[in-house]
Scaffold this motif. Sequence first.
Motif, PDB file in Angstrom:
ATOM      1  N   LEU A 233      36.487  26.183  44.235  1.00  0.00           N
ATOM      2  CA  LEU A 233      37.368  26.127  43.180  1.00  0.00           C
ATOM      3  C   LEU A 233      38.673  26.403  43.497  1.00  0.00           C
ATOM      4  N   ALA A 234      39.048  27.047  44.584  1.00  0.00           N
ATOM      5  CA  ALA A 234      40.674  27.055  44.684  1.00  0.00           C
ATOM      6  C   ALA A 234      40.883  25.819  45.469  1.00  0.00           C
ATOM      7  N   GLU A 235      40.223  25.187  46.212  1.00  0.00           N
ATOM      8  CA  GLU A 235      40.605  23.809  46.741  1.00  0.00           C
ATOM      9  C   GLU A 235      40.421  22.651  45.551  1.00  0.00           C
ATOM     10  N   HIS A 236      39.899  22.816  44.656  1.00  0.00           N
ATOM     11  CA  HIS A 236      39.853  21.885  43.365  1.00  0.00           C
ATOM     12  C   HIS A 236      40.611  22.123  42.281  1.00  0.00           C
ATOM     13  N   GLY A 237      41.579  22.895  42.457  1.00  0.00           N
ATOM     14  CA  GLY A 237      42.589  23.290  41.310  1.00  0.00           C
ATOM     15  C   GLY A 237      42.109  24.283  40.292  1.00  0.00           C
ATOM     16  N   PHE A 238      41.234  24.842  40.397  1.00  0.00           N
ATOM     17  CA  PHE A 238      40.708  26.091  39.511  1.00  0.00           C
ATOM     18  C   PHE A 238      40.971  27.286  40.051  1.00  0.00           C
ATOM     19  N   ASP A 239      40.874  28.222  39.395  1.00  0.00           N
ATOM     20  CA  ASP A 239      41.286  29.863  39.797  1.00  0.00           C
ATOM     21  C   ASP A 239      40.444  30.883  39.674  1.00  0.00           C
ATOM     22  N   PRO A 240      39.377  30.844  40.783  1.00  0.00           N
ATOM     23  CA  PRO A 240      38.556  31.957  40.818  1.00  0.00           C
ATOM     24  C   PRO A 240      39.025  33.652  40.552  1.00  0.00           C
ATOM     25  N   PHE A 241      40.396  33.585  40.678  1.00  0.00           N
ATOM     26  CA  PHE A 241      41.079  34.962  40.970  1.00  0.00           C
ATOM     27  C   PHE A 241      41.489  35.442  39.379  1.00  0.00           C
ATOM     28  N   ALA A 242      41.224  34.507  38.372  1.00  0.00           N
ATOM     29  CA  ALA A 242      41.798  34.739  36.929  1.00  0.00           C
ATOM     30  C   ALA A 242      40.811  35.777  36.374  1.00  0.00           C
ATOM     31  N   PRO A 243      41.501  36.551  35.398  1.00  0.00           N
ATOM     32  CA  PRO A 243      40.612  37.795  34.922  1.00  0.00           C
ATOM     33  C   PRO A 243      39.263  37.169  34.287  1.00  0.00           C
ATOM     34  N   GLY A 244      38.306  38.193  34.757  1.00  0.00           N
ATOM     35  CA  GLY A 244      36.942  37.938  34.453  1.00  0.00           C
ATOM     36  C   GLY A 244      36.212  36.816  35.001  1.00  0.00           C
ATOM     37  N   CYS A 245      36.952  35.946  36.141  1.00  0.00           N
ATOM     38  CA  CYS A 245      36.225  35.051  36.731  1.00  0.00           C
ATOM     39  C   CYS A 245      35.437  35.476  37.982  1.00  0.00           C
ATOM     40  N   GLU A 246      35.171  34.454  39.048  1.00  0.00           N
ATOM     41  CA  GLU A 246      34.468  34.958  40.149  1.00  0.00           C
ATOM     42  C   GLU A 246      34.805  36.139  40.818  1.00  0.00           C
ATOM     43  N   VAL A 247      36.206  36.204  41.403  1.00  0.00           N
ATOM     44  CA  VAL A 247      36.468  37.401  42.264  1.00  0.00           C
ATOM     45  C   VAL A 247      36.097  38.669  41.477  1.00  0.00           C
ATOM     46  N   ASP A 248      36.591  38.702  40.048  1.00  0.00           N
ATOM     47  CA  ASP A 248      36.318  39.871  39.288  1.00  0.00           C
ATOM     48  C   ASP A 248      34.693  40.178  39.447  1.00  0.00           C
ATOM     49  N   VAL A 249      33.983  39.142  39.147  1.00  0.00           N
ATOM     50  CA  VAL A 249      32.441  39.369  39.073  1.00  0.00           C
ATOM     51  C   VAL A 249      31.956  40.221  40.782  1.00  0.00           C
ATOM     52  N   LEU A 250      32.830  39.713  41.574  1.00  0.00           N
ATOM     53  CA  LEU A 250      32.415  40.269  42.865  1.00  0.00           C
ATOM     54  C   LEU A 250      32.991  41.594  42.875  1.00  0.00           C
ATOM     55  N   ARG A 251      34.071  41.981  42.502  1.00  0.00           N
ATOM     56  CA  ARG A 251      34.667  43.189  42.630  1.00  0.00           C
ATOM     57  C   ARG A 251      33.928  44.135  41.452  1.00  0.00           C
ATOM     58  N   SER A 252      33.104  43.804  40.507  1.00  0.00           N
ATOM     59  CA  SER A 252      32.443  44.706  39.712  1.00  0.00           C
ATOM     60  C   SER A 252      31.151  44.987  40.464  1.00  0.00           C
ATOM     61  N   ARG A 253      30.554  44.376  41.660  1.00  0.00           N
ATOM     62  CA  ARG A 253      29.598  44.927  42.434  1.00  0.00           C
ATOM     63  C   ARG A 253      30.055  46.003  43.245  1.00  0.00           C
ATOM     64  N   MET A 254      31.341  46.283  43.542  1.00  0.00           N
ATOM     65  CA  MET A 254      31.825  47.474  44.315  1.00  0.00           C
ATOM     66  C   MET A 254      31.785  48.601  43.717  1.00  0.00           C
TER      67      MET A 254
END
Length: 254
Positions: A233-254
């Motif tokens: 996503l980062a390499e193709h112009g999308f933002d996985p760090f946006a609120p509620g997106c993939e990185v937040d999903v990963l953080r929710s598992r913590m």
Amino acid sequence: MDEVEVVVAHAERATLRVGDVFLKVDPDQARIDAEVEAMALAPVPTPEVLWRRPPVLAIAALPGATLGRLGGPSTGSSAAWAAAGAALRTLHEAPLPPRPGRAGRSTAALAAELDAECESLVTNGLLPADLVTRNRRVAEAALRPWTPAFTHGDLQIAHVFVDGDEVTGIIDWSEAGQGDALYDLATFTLGHEEHLDDVLTGYGYGHGSDIARDLDVIRGWWSVRSLLAVRWLAEHGFDPFAPGCEVDVLRSRM
């Protein structure tokens, strides 16, 4: 005159909307063939194919609206989410399509891909090591034997259309084929865990040990999909760090 709307565009493919027609531009003819075949076989509402002139596939717009999008609020009711779960059950119980789909990768191949991606995420500083390590551990629940089902393979909530509490259609079948049914359930509820119970109710889950086991698998697929998506996503112009997106999903598992 209708304007041209760019729905999504990246190096692999692009989707445009002109009025009530969607134009999918994809140089991979095999992928387009697979999508048209899957839509013809699926026992759930799908868009009408208007014409095909490689590399373009034209399909009709569906009535209604999507249930929402990753990183945004859900626009659908609990009943609409349950209806989507019921549609998924219908799909998963249908006769198997002839080819494997994205949800049908072998466990060994997926584990190897996941390990390589986790190493890359940490080495290149995209994600902290503890976040990756924790989610790789959660992901292990998804890496188990499964019974093949007719799967969509990319069932993001933006791909499901509803009108009121009725599912009017499901789009983007290029990844469809034989695969793990729980992968579809996980992809559909990614980032919208608050609607998981609604989906499982519509799907037909009751109480008992099976649902507890399958919930672990669904959470595992949330981690798998997110870990594998962040760099792409980062390499193709999308933002996985946006609120509620993939990185937040990963953080929710913590």
